[in-house]
Design an enzyme around this catalytic site. Structure first.
Site, mmCIF file in Angstrom:
data_model
loop_
_atom_site.group_PDB
_atom_site.id
_atom_site.type_symbol
_atom_site.label_atom_id
_atom_site.label_comp_id
_atom_site.label_asym_id
_atom_site.label_seq_id
_atom_site.Cartn_x
_atom_site.Cartn_y
_atom_site.Cartn_z
ATOM 1 N N ASP A 26 0.806 -1.228 0.000
ATOM 2 C CA ASP A 26 0.000 0.000 0.000
ATOM 3 C C ASP A 26 0.834 1.269 0.000
ATOM 4 O OD1 ASP A 26 -2.198 -1.682 0.100
ATOM 5 O OD2 ASP A 26 -2.281 -1.644 2.288
ATOM 6 N N LYS B 41 1.800 2.150 -5.117
ATOM 7 C CA LYS B 41 2.332 1.592 -6.379
ATOM 8 C C LYS B 41 1.412 1.888 -7.563
ATOM 9 C CE LYS B 41 2.369 -2.417 -4.311
ATOM 10 N NZ LYS B 41 2.102 -2.038 -2.898
ATOM 11 N N GLY C 284 -4.525 -4.255 -3.815
ATOM 12 C CA GLY C 284 -5.498 -3.214 -4.127
ATOM 13 C C GLY C 284 -4.711 -1.982 -4.506
ATOM 14 N N HIS C 285 -4.672 -1.659 -5.787
ATOM 15 C CA HIS C 285 -3.849 -0.550 -6.271
ATOM 16 C C HIS C 285 -4.759 0.592 -6.718
ATOM 17 C CE1 HIS C 285 -0.211 -3.402 -7.139
ATOM 18 N NE2 HIS C 285 -0.635 -3.427 -5.897
ATOM 19 N N GLN D 198 2.021 -6.071 -3.138
ATOM 20 C CA GLN D 198 2.458 -6.183 -1.745
ATOM 21 C C GLN D 198 3.748 -5.373 -1.548
ATOM 22 O OE1 GLN D 198 1.401 -9.554 -3.290
ATOM 23 N NE2 GLN D 198 -0.471 -8.515 -2.776
HETATM 24 P P1 GDP Z 1 -0.749 0.326 -3.543
HETATM 25 O O1 GDP Z 1 -1.330 -0.951 -3.074
HETATM 26 O O2 GDP Z 1 0.721 0.416 -3.312
HETATM 27 O O3 GDP Z 1 -1.097 0.657 -4.972
HETATM 28 O O4 GDP Z 1 -1.390 1.467 -2.640
HETATM 29 P P2 GDP Z 1 -2.960 1.601 -2.226
HETATM 30 O O5 GDP Z 1 -3.717 2.086 -3.398
HETATM 31 O O6 GDP Z 1 -3.440 0.371 -1.558
HETATM 32 O O7 GDP Z 1 -2.861 2.683 -1.084
HETATM 33 C C1 GDP Z 1 -2.325 3.940 -1.295
HETATM 34 C C2 GDP Z 1 -3.398 4.994 -0.957
HETATM 35 O O8 GDP Z 1 -2.799 6.255 -0.850
HETATM 36 C C3 GDP Z 1 -4.449 5.135 -2.038
HETATM 37 O O9 GDP Z 1 -5.673 5.483 -1.452
HETATM 38 C C4 GDP Z 1 -3.926 6.283 -2.885
HETATM 39 O O10 GDP Z 1 -4.941 6.977 -3.580
HETATM 40 C C5 GDP Z 1 -3.313 7.147 -1.834
HETATM 41 N N1 GDP Z 1 -2.128 7.935 -2.240
HETATM 42 C C6 GDP Z 1 -1.156 7.618 -3.121
HETATM 43 N N2 GDP Z 1 -0.189 8.572 -3.123
HETATM 44 C C7 GDP Z 1 -0.579 9.498 -2.228
HETATM 45 C C8 GDP Z 1 -0.001 10.713 -1.749
HETATM 46 O O11 GDP Z 1 1.087 11.120 -2.135
HETATM 47 N N3 GDP Z 1 -0.704 11.390 -0.773
HETATM 48 C C9 GDP Z 1 -1.899 10.967 -0.302
HETATM 49 N N4 GDP Z 1 -2.502 11.700 0.637
HETATM 50 N N5 GDP Z 1 -2.464 9.832 -0.723
HETATM 51 C C10 GDP Z 1 -1.811 9.100 -1.665
HETATM 52 P P1 IMO Z 2 -0.877 -4.202 -2.248
HETATM 53 O O1 IMO Z 2 -0.417 -4.759 -3.564
HETATM 54 C C1 IMO Z 2 -0.982 -4.575 2.087
HETATM 55 C C2 IMO Z 2 -1.026 -8.620 3.741
HETATM 56 C C3 IMO Z 2 -2.279 -9.069 4.460
HETATM 57 C C4 IMO Z 2 -1.694 -10.055 5.449
HETATM 58 C C5 IMO Z 2 -0.564 -10.705 4.648
HETATM 59 C C6 IMO Z 2 -0.949 -12.019 3.992
HETATM 60 O O2 IMO Z 2 -2.165 -3.484 -2.327
HETATM 61 O O3 IMO Z 2 0.209 -3.410 -1.610
HETATM 62 P P2 IMO Z 2 -2.495 -12.738 1.964
HETATM 63 O O4 IMO Z 2 -3.894 -12.334 1.609
HETATM 64 O O5 IMO Z 2 -1.483 -12.401 0.922
HETATM 65 O O6 IMO Z 2 -2.415 -14.152 2.421
HETATM 66 O O7 IMO Z 2 -2.145 -11.850 3.262
HETATM 67 O O8 IMO Z 2 -0.193 -9.768 3.653
HETATM 68 N N1 IMO Z 2 -1.242 -8.128 2.366
HETATM 69 C C7 IMO Z 2 -1.190 -6.841 2.006
HETATM 70 N N2 IMO Z 2 -1.014 -5.734 2.751
HETATM 71 N N3 IMO Z 2 -1.074 -4.475 0.745
HETATM 72 C C8 IMO Z 2 -1.216 -5.568 -0.027
HETATM 73 O O9 IMO Z 2 -1.184 -5.517 -1.375
HETATM 74 C C9 IMO Z 2 -1.326 -6.824 0.608
HETATM 75 N N4 IMO Z 2 -1.491 -8.091 0.171
HETATM 76 C C10 IMO Z 2 -1.422 -8.884 1.248
HETATM 77 O O10 IMO Z 2 -2.928 -8.007 5.084
HETATM 78 O O11 IMO Z 2 -1.109 -9.361 6.519
HETATM 79 MG MG MG Z 3 -2.873 -1.633 -1.812
#
Ligand code: GDP
Ligand code: IMO
Ligand code: MG
Length: 421
Positions: free
Chosen positions: A11, A14, A38-39, A221
Site C-alpha cells: 500500500d 504503487k 489493491g492498487h 504487496q
Molecule cells: P498500492 O497498493 O501500493 O497501490 O497502494 P494503495 O492504493 O493500496 O494505497 C495507497 C493509498 O494512498 C491510495 O488510497 C492512494 O490513492 C493514496 N495515495 C497515493 N499517493 C498518495 C499521496 O502522495 N498522498 C496521499 N494523501 N495519498 C496518496
Molecule cells: P498491495 O499490492 C498490504 C497482507 C495481508 C496479510 C498478509 C498475507 O495493495 O500493496 P495474503 O492475503 O497475501 O495471504 O495476506 O499480507 N497483504 C497486504 N497488505 N497491501 C497488499 O497488497 C497486501 N497483500 C497482502 O494483510 O497481513
Molecule cells: Mg494496496
C-alpha cells in the site's frame, strides 16, 4: 525492463505511480500476487482500485500483461472488467493473460479462512482471497493453470483438486455449504475468461525486449511481506522483490534496468506481524485519519507508525533499488515534529540496525531521530523548489542515510500531485 515495487508492507502507492509512469512504457506487467492487492489510481476526479489488472489499463496505448507468477481469481477478474465498463477499454487488445498463471478456485478461499481460523490469535491477517492455499498448490504441483480452462478435461481436473481440498476442509471442520453457489459463479466467470486473450506471455515479453520496447513490471504487496525476506510467517506467499519479476514473467536478471523502490514517508501495515515503529497513541490515529489509511482490498484500518530506516535499507539491499520514490509526504503536514527510526534497541540495551532472523521474536524498541516538521499545507505545489525547507531537509536526510537518490515525491493521490526531482 524496469521494476517498480513497494519497500514496506504494501500500500505504498504503487498503483498511482505505475499509472503516472505508464506513458513512458509500451507494456505494464504484473508478476506476482493476485486479488490480495489493491492498487488505487486517481485522475480527472475519478478514483479506481485495481486488484489483478495491471495499473497501465487506463492508458489505451499500453499492453497490460498478467504474468505467470500471478494467482488469478476468475470471479474477481470478471468483476474488475465489469467495473471498468464505463472506460471503453479494448480488452482483447490491451490485456493479455499468461496461460501459465495459476487459478484460484473457490475451495482455496475456504481453505484460507479455515487455516486462519485455526491459527486463532496467531492469525496472519490474510485478505482471505485464497492466496496462500493457491500458491501451496502451485508449489505442490497440484494447481490448475489458466491454460487448463481451454482443455476438455478442465472440469475433471477441477473436481480432483476440489476433492483433495474437501479432505483438508473437513479436517478443519470448516463449513462448505456455500460451495455450490461459489462454484456457479466460478464456472460462469471461467466461461467469460475463455473469451479473453490467453497467451504465452514469456514470449510476448521477450519479443518486446528484443525489439527495444520498454516494459514496467508492477510489484504487488511489499518487500517486508516477501515469502523469504519478510517477517515470516506474517507474510504473503509470493516473491515480492525484484527477483520475483524474473520468475513471474520469464525475464533474465540481465534484462532488469531501473528498480524503482516506493515507500511512504511513514509506515503502515495491515494484518498481523511485527512493526517496531507502530504508534498506538493519538499520533498514530492522526496519521491513519490524515492518510486515510484503510485497506483498499478489505477496508481494514491500517496500523500506522514512523518511518523505519533499518527496514528500508534492508529492502533497498535485497531489491537492488536504483531510485527511490517517497509517497504521501502530505500526510506528515499535520505534525510539528517528525520522527525517523535509525536503530532498534534490544531488551539487553544493545543497539542494532540490521534485520536478523531473531529480530521478529524480540521486543525491540525503536531509537528515533527527531526532525522539525514543515507543518503546513503543500496544496498547489508543483515544483520541488517550492517545498518548505523542512520537507527538503527530510528528503535530503533520508537520501543520505539510504544512499539512493529520491527522484520523486508524491504529495497527494492524484496523478498531478507528483513532484519529480
Ligand atoms: P498500492 O497498493 O501500493 O497501490 O497502494 P494503495 O492504493 O493500496 O494505497 C495507497 C493509498 O494512498 C491510495 O488510497 C492512494 O490513492 C493514496 N495515495 C497515493 N499517493 C498518495 C499521496 O502522495 N498522498 C496521499 N494523501 N495519498 C496518496
Ligand atoms: P498491495 O499490492 C498490504 C497482507 C495481508 C496479510 C498478509 C498475507 O495493495 O500493496 P495474503 O492475503 O497475501 O495471504 O495476506 O499480507 N497483504 C497486504 N497488505 N497491501 C497488499 O497488497 C497486501 N497483500 C497482502 O494483510 O497481513
Ligand atoms: Mg494496496
Amino acid at each position: 525492463m524496469d521494476v517498480l515495487l513497494g519497500l514496506q508492507w504494501g500500500d505504498e502507492g504503487k498503483g498511482k505511480i505505475v499509472d503516472v509512469l505508464a506513458p513512458k512504457y509500451e507494456i505494464v506487467a504484473r508478476f506476482q500476487g493476485g486479488p490480495n492487492a489493491g492498487h488505487t489510481l486517481e485522475f480527472d476526479g475519478i478514483k479506481h482500485v485495481l486488484h489483478q489488472i495491471p495499473s497501465g489499463i487506463f492508458r489505451p496505448q499500453i499492453l497490460n500483461i498478467i504474468g505467470n507468477g500471478v494467482v488469478l481469481d476468475p470471479i474477481v477478474l470478471k468483476k474488475e472488467i465489469d467495473g471498468l465498463g464505463k472506460f471503453s477499454i479494448d480488452y482483447m487488445k490491451n490485456l493479455v493473460i499468461s496461460k501459465k498463471a495459476t487459478i484460484i478456485i473457490p475451495t482455496h478461499k475456504l481453505l484460507d479462512a479455515a487455516m486462519e481460523t485455526a491459527k486463532g490469535d496467531k492469525k496472519i491477517g490474510s485478505t482471505l482471497k485464497g492466496i496462500g492455499p493457491t500458491y501451496q498448490d502451485k508449489i505442490g504441483r497440484t494447481a490448475l493453470r489458466v491454460g487448463d480452462i481451454l482443455n476438455p478435461d478442465f472440469k475433471e481436473k477441477y473436481q480432483t483438486l476440489v476433492e483433495k481440498h474437501k479432505t483438508t476442509l473437513s479436517f478443519y471442520n470448516h463449513p462448505t455449504d456455500m460451495l455450490p453457489e461459489m462454484e456457479e459463479q466460478f464456472f460462469a466467470a471461467v466461461d467469460f475468461f475463455k473469451t479473453l486473450n490467453l497467451i504465452d506471455s514469456e514470449y510476448v515479453v521477450n519479443d518486446a525486449l528484443a525489439s527495444n520496447k520498454r516494459i514496467l513490471a508492477e510489484g504487488a504487496q511489499g518487500s517486508l511481506l516477501d515469502i523469504d525476506f519478510g517477517s515470516y510467517p506474517f507474510v504473503t506467499s509470493s516473491t515480492t522483490m525484484t527477483a520475483g519479476a524474473c520468475t513471474g514473467l520469464g525475464v533474465a536478471p540481465s534484462k532488469i534496468g531501473e528498480v524503482f523502490g516506493i515507500f511512504k514517508a511513514y509506515c503502515t501495515r495491515v494484518g498481523s506481524g511485527p512493526f517496531p515503529t507502530e504508534l498506538f497513541d493519538d499520533t498514530g490515529e492522526a496519521m491513519r485519519k490524515e492518510g486515510n489509511e484503510f485497506g483498499s482490498t478489505t477496508g481494514r484500518p491500517r496500523r500506522c507508525g514512523w518511518l523505519d530506516l533499518p527496514a528500508l535499507r534492508y529492502s533497498i539491499m535485497i531489491n537492488g533499488v536504483t531510485q527511490l520514490f517517497m509517497m504521501k509526504g502530505d500526510v506528515l503536514n499535520i505534525f510539528e515534529e517528525i520522527k525517523i527510526c535509525t536503530h532498534y534497541e534490544l531488551p539487553t540495551g544493545e543497539r542494532i540496525d540490521r534485520l536478523s532472523f531473531e529480530i521478529s521474536d524480540l521486543d525491540v524498541k525503536p531509537v528515533y531521530q527527531p526532525m522539525k516538521g514543515w507543518n503546513t499545507s503543500l496544496k498547489g505545489i508543483r515544483e520541488y523548489d517550492d517545498f518548505p525547507i523542512e520537507l527538503k531537509d527530510y528528503v535530503t536526510y533520508l537520501e543520505n542515510e539510504l544512499g539512493v537518490p529520491i527522484k520523486l515525491v508524491s504529495i497527494g493521490p492524484d496523478r498531478e500531485q507528483t513532484i519529480l526531482r
